[in-house]
Every structure is written in C-alpha cells, then in structure tokens.
Design an enzyme around this catalytic site. Structure first.
Site, short mmCIF file in Angstrom:
data_model
loop_
_atom_site.label_atom_id
_atom_site.label_comp_id
_atom_site.label_asym_id
_atom_site.label_seq_id
_atom_site.Cartn_x
_atom_site.Cartn_y
_atom_site.Cartn_z
CD GLU A 117 -3.02 -1.04 0.17
OE1 GLU A 117 -3.07 -0.01 -0.54
OE2 GLU A 117 -3.82 -1.99 0.05
CG ASP A 258 -5.89 -7.41 -7.68
OD1 ASP A 258 -4.85 -7.62 -7.03
OD2 ASP A 258 -6.81 -6.66 -7.26
CD GLU A 351 -14.92 -5.67 -1.36
OE1 GLU A 351 -14.96 -5.33 -2.56
OE2 GLU A 351 -13.94 -5.47 -0.64
CD GLU A 372 -10.76 -2.13 -8.24
OE1 GLU A 372 -9.70 -1.87 -7.65
OE2 GLU A 372 -11.89 -1.89 -7.73
#
EC number: 3.2.1.-
Length: 578
Positions: A117, A258, A351, A372
C-alpha cells in the site's frame, strides 16, 4: 423473389436496430459536461470534508466526521488525491498541497506500514505529482524531471521499503517499520500481488534518479515469483517469501493476485520490456484454460485446475480494461457485460458474488467505493467509443450520490443489499474512483493526449519531449509518463559516455622517449595511469589540473535534426540547417 428481398431488408433493419441498441444511448456534449461538473462537485464534497474533519490523519471517517490513521500516518488521502486535483484543473490547490506535503510529511516515523500500500499510494502518488508539477504551474528546479522535491520524497519513502526485500528469495515481506525495518517476528507469508506490484513505481524511480537498486529489487521479486508457478502455469494467492512455498493455493485474477498481472502488462508497455509481456502471455493462456467459464473467471486449485470458488470478486473488474491494452476487445466486452449486470442488480459491486446463485456471498456484501469497473469502462470507451460505457459512468455517479453521500463525505457501503453504510472513506475514492469517472466523461483531458500536445524538459534535459501521451496508470490510478523515464535514462547514459571520453582524454600523452621505446619494443606494456590523474573523482576529492591536450583521433560528433541522428560522414553537412 420480392418476398425474399423484403425478408432480407427486414433482417438488415433488425440487425441495425440491435447494433444501435447495443451501442447504447448517445450522450451529447452538453450531457458529458453536466457529468463532469457533477463529478467535480462529488470530489470537492469528499475532499473538503477530509480537510475540514480528518486532516492530517490518513483517512476520513464520514459518519462521525473525524479522521483515522490507517496506512502509515502520512496524511495519505492528501497524497493520493494530489494528482486528481490537477486532472480536474485545480492548479492552485495542487501547488498549495504539494508545498504543504514537502513541509509536513516525514517518513522517519516508528510506524508499521504495508509495503504494498505504501508503494502504490505514497510512492506512486508522489511520483505522479512530481511528473505533473510543471504542468500544474509549479516552478521546477534545473534538471527536472530527473530531480525535484517530490521525487526526493518518493525516493525517501521507497528506501524505507527496501529492507522488506532482503530475503533469500528476493520476494518482500508484507509489512515494514518505516524507522526500524522488518520486525524479527514478522510473518513471511504475503499475497502474490504484494510480491509482484512494484515494477512500475520502482523502475520509474531508478530511471528518474539513476539509482538502479529499486528496479533491481522489483525485477528480482518478479523473476523469483515467476519460478514458483505450478506445472499448469498458475500461481496461488499467498506465498511464504522465505521458503517459496504456497500457503494459499487458490488461483484467479482477483484479490491478492490482481495487480501482479496488471503490472506485467503495464510494465511491459512503460518499459518496452518483452520479458514482462511474455510472462503475462504465458499466464494468460493458463488463465483462459483453467479459470475462464462463459466469460466469467473463477477461482481454481493452482496445481489441479479444479474449481475451488465459483465467485466473482469486485477487484476482478479491472480485467476487461487490462484486456483492452493487449487488444483482446471481444473477450473484454463480454466479460464487462457480465460485471455490469451485477452492478445494475445492486447499485454497486459486492466484494464477492456467487455466480451459480446470482447473489452476494455471506459476509462479503460490502462495496467500499471501489473503482475497478469504472476503470475498465474508461479504457473500453477510449478503445471503442461505445456510449454503453458512459451509461455505466452515469449509473455509478447516481448510485454513489444516492446511496453513499453523507454530510461529511461519502461512506463505504457495509451491505450492498440494504445499503447500510460503514464509517470509512478510503483514499482510493479520490485517487481512483473519482478520477476514472471524470476521465470517462472527459475524452479531451490531457491524459488522453494522442501526441498533439507536449512540453519540453528543463535544464540538462531541455530537449526531452514530455507529456505527449501514453501515460501508464499504476494500480492506484497515478499516471506515469514513460517519456520522462526515457529522458532521464538517456541523460544518464550520455553522462556515462562523456565520463568515458573524459577518462580517455585524461590519459597523459606519451613522451618522445616513450614513443621511441614503443617503436623498438612492441611488447612493452603502456605506462599505467596514476589514479590521481583520473577525471572521474569521488565527491569531495581534489587534484591538480592536468596539462591541456587534444585527442589524437578526430572527434566523432553526433548531430540530430528532428530526431534523426547523423554522423560526421558524407552527407551530414547537407542535412544540417544553415
């Protein structure tokens, strides 16, 4: 015959009607402008709420109108939102915040931070802001884009992450203390994306600053991870970075994996790197063979290929946009349609969504304002011009506004079924969701530049063409300009070439006696140059100025006219402008 002709005409009319309907409702320029202003209004409602109630904490808590630290106590939302300010056209606030961050943010703090992150949000955000600072009207220092205060901040943050990469495999730990390094009791288990999501930011840092350590560790981690794929070509979800053993063996394209695939594709484009692209294409074959079913992507066991979780995760919605980058539009459009139907079912993406049951998965019903699907819509609209993707943008604006807007910002949705809210507004709402929505409705934004607009670098890079398009978004939607990387890399190469030339020129000329001796004894070794006479000196070292000398061979200069390189051979004089 007449009946056949009428039948054919009716069929053609029917087909064109279907195509027209498939293309979706056409948006006028007035409607596009309306949604741009609406999205700007959404941004400032969230942004001002953060400034008023949460700064200098990392994130806003919109239900209680206060703030909290989440990813390192570095005013994260401000860093993440900085380049969005510029994209929306607010140069004044960009300048104010960029200066504020330089004066207030310090990474020498005793805080445990996520390596992943911190890289995508902090390092990526600062790199992007650095590369956009001249466009924002900030005064840049000589040598920009190869130097600058925001670049130094990004480098400082990235250096705090380097201890995490000091493992036998080169794959990083998931957490690092920004002051003390990796805790001796830190778990060696991390997700796949936490290993493979560094090549964009770290290679950009290396090529802008000239320090190869960042790109080196990112590439070592990628290659190490590549060697762990299963016999059927898949990778799992969590791995032990010390032993290379897979702890979670579910293979898919969603959470935990991902951005690894995303960075292989985007890294290959930004760096023009065939190795990264070949890696992705091999994975893509295995993904299609074992995880793809009716344009959905399921989770399978990485060694056997058997289905382990028949679910769609909201994080997977980036995939159609990624497919568009490699030209697989037909597959991307079909998969996007599947994901869009889920959005329309709930007014957002849960989710987890059970594909067989057509409903949410227990305890995974939330929608934390993720970007996304909107990201994929932006890429696909740019690729096709199909206004269906603008419809998704309109639906997203209206859903977010209706369901999640509160007096102090926008709140994550705890349960997409009944629209109960959660007391959190993640920084990616301003960094990604709002940004991709705005870019979807702003096809003339400078980030969509096709090369007609550009700027020149300053100082030693004043001949570099920058900002001409081809921006690469990191996984936090921070745009990076590949031209800047090439510009600074070229400058470093030319500096090394010049250094080599100067080193050769610094060799003392042979005396007549030495020349005579060499003529009589060709086996005699040439005299060794005193290191003190080298032109390449360490910082702070001094030496006497050598006697001036001229090269014995003609100096071969390289001349460039409109990007074409000429040597001093025949014909160059005619090409050089008079």
């Amino acid at each position: 015959m007449l009946r056949l002709l009428c039948t054919i005409i009716l069929c053609v009319i029917h087909v064109f009607t279907l195509i027209s309907n498939a293309k979706g409702q056409e948006f006028t320029e007035l409607e596009m402008a309306h949604y741009r202003e609406k999205i700007k209004s959404m941004f400032y409602h969230a942004y001002n709420s953060y400034l008023d109630h949460a700064y200098p904490y990392d994130e806003l808590r919109p239900l209680t109108c206060d703030g909290q630290d989440t990813w390192g106590s570095v005013s994260l939302t401000l860093i993440d939102a900085l380049d969005t300010l510029l994209i929306l056209g607010n140069y004044t606030e960009f300048q104010r915040v960029a200066t504020l961050l330089q004066d207030t943010v310090d990474f020498d703090i005793d805080v445990n931070a996520s390596v992943f992150e911190t890289n995508i949000r902090v390092v990526g955000g600062l790199l992007s802001a650095h590369l956009l600072s001249k466009r924002a009207g900030m005064e840049v220092e000589p040598g920009w884009p190869c130097s600058g205060p925001l670049l130094r901040m990004a480098e400082d943050a990235a250096r705090k992450l380097l201890p995490a990469f000091q493992t036998p495999t080169g794959m990083p730990y998931g957490t690092v203390n920004l002051l003390r390094g990796v805790n001796p009791t830190e778990t060696p288990v991390t997700c796949t994306a936490g290993v493979g999501t560094f090549i964009l930011e770290f290679s950009a840092l290396s090529r802008l600053t000239g320090d190869p350590v960042f790109e080196d560790v990112a590439r070592k981690a990628l290659r190490s991870l590549w060697k762990t794929r299963s016999e059927i070509g898949l990778v799992g979800n969590h791995i032990d970075v010390l032993s290379k053993k897979w702890v979670a063996q579910d293979a898919g394209i969603g959470a935990g994996v991902d951005s690894y695939f995303e960075y292989l594709v985007k890294g290959s484009i930004m760096l023009q790197d065939e190795e990264l692209l070949s890696m992705f294409l091999e994975y893509d074959k295995a993904i299609k063979n074992y995880t793809k079913f009716d344009d959905w992507y399921l989770w399978v066991q990485m060694h056997k290929g058997t289905v382990s979780m028949p679910v769609f995760q909201s994080l997977e919605a980036f995939w159609p946009g990624l497919q568009s980058l490699i030209g697989e539009l037909d597959s991307a459009l079909r998969t996007f349609h599947n994901y869009y139907t889920v959005w329309r079912q709930f007014g957002g993406l849960p989710e987890f969504y059970s594909i067989p049951q057509g409903y949410t998965v227990d305890k995974r019903e939330g929608y934390p304002l993720r970007p996304e699907l909107i990201e994929s819509a932006m890429y696909l609209y740019k690729a096709t011009g199909d206004h269906t993707f603008l419809q998704l943008g309109r639906d997203a604006v209206e859903s977010i506004e209706k369901i999640t807007r509160v007096p102090c910002g926008y709140a994550s949705v705890k349960d997409i079924r009944d629209h109960k809210l959660d007391n959190r507004m993640e920084s990616f709402f301003l960094a990604e969701t709002i940004k991709y929505l705005y870019l979807l409705f702003d096809p003339d934004n400078f980030l969509h530049n096709s090369g007609l607009d550009f700027e020149l670098g300053t100082g030693p890079s004043e001949d570099c063409v920058l900002g001409a398009g081809g921006y690469i978004f990191n996984t936090e939607a921070h745009p990076l300009d590949p031209a800047a990387l090439h510009c600074c890399s070229r400058k470093q190469e030319e500096r090394r070439e010049l250094q080599d030339i100067l080193l050769n020129l610094s060799e003392p000329l042979p005396s007549p006696q030495d020349t005579q001796s060499q003529e009589t004894d060709s086996e005699t070794e040439p005299p060794v140059m005193d290191p003190s006479e080298s032109i390449a000196l360490k910082p702070g070292s001094r030496r006497k100025a050598p006697l001036l000398s001229c090269p014995m061979q003609p100096f071969s200069a390289r001349l460039a006219v409109m990007g074409q390189v000429f040597t001093d051979g025949p014909g160059w004089q005619e090409a050089w402008p008079q």
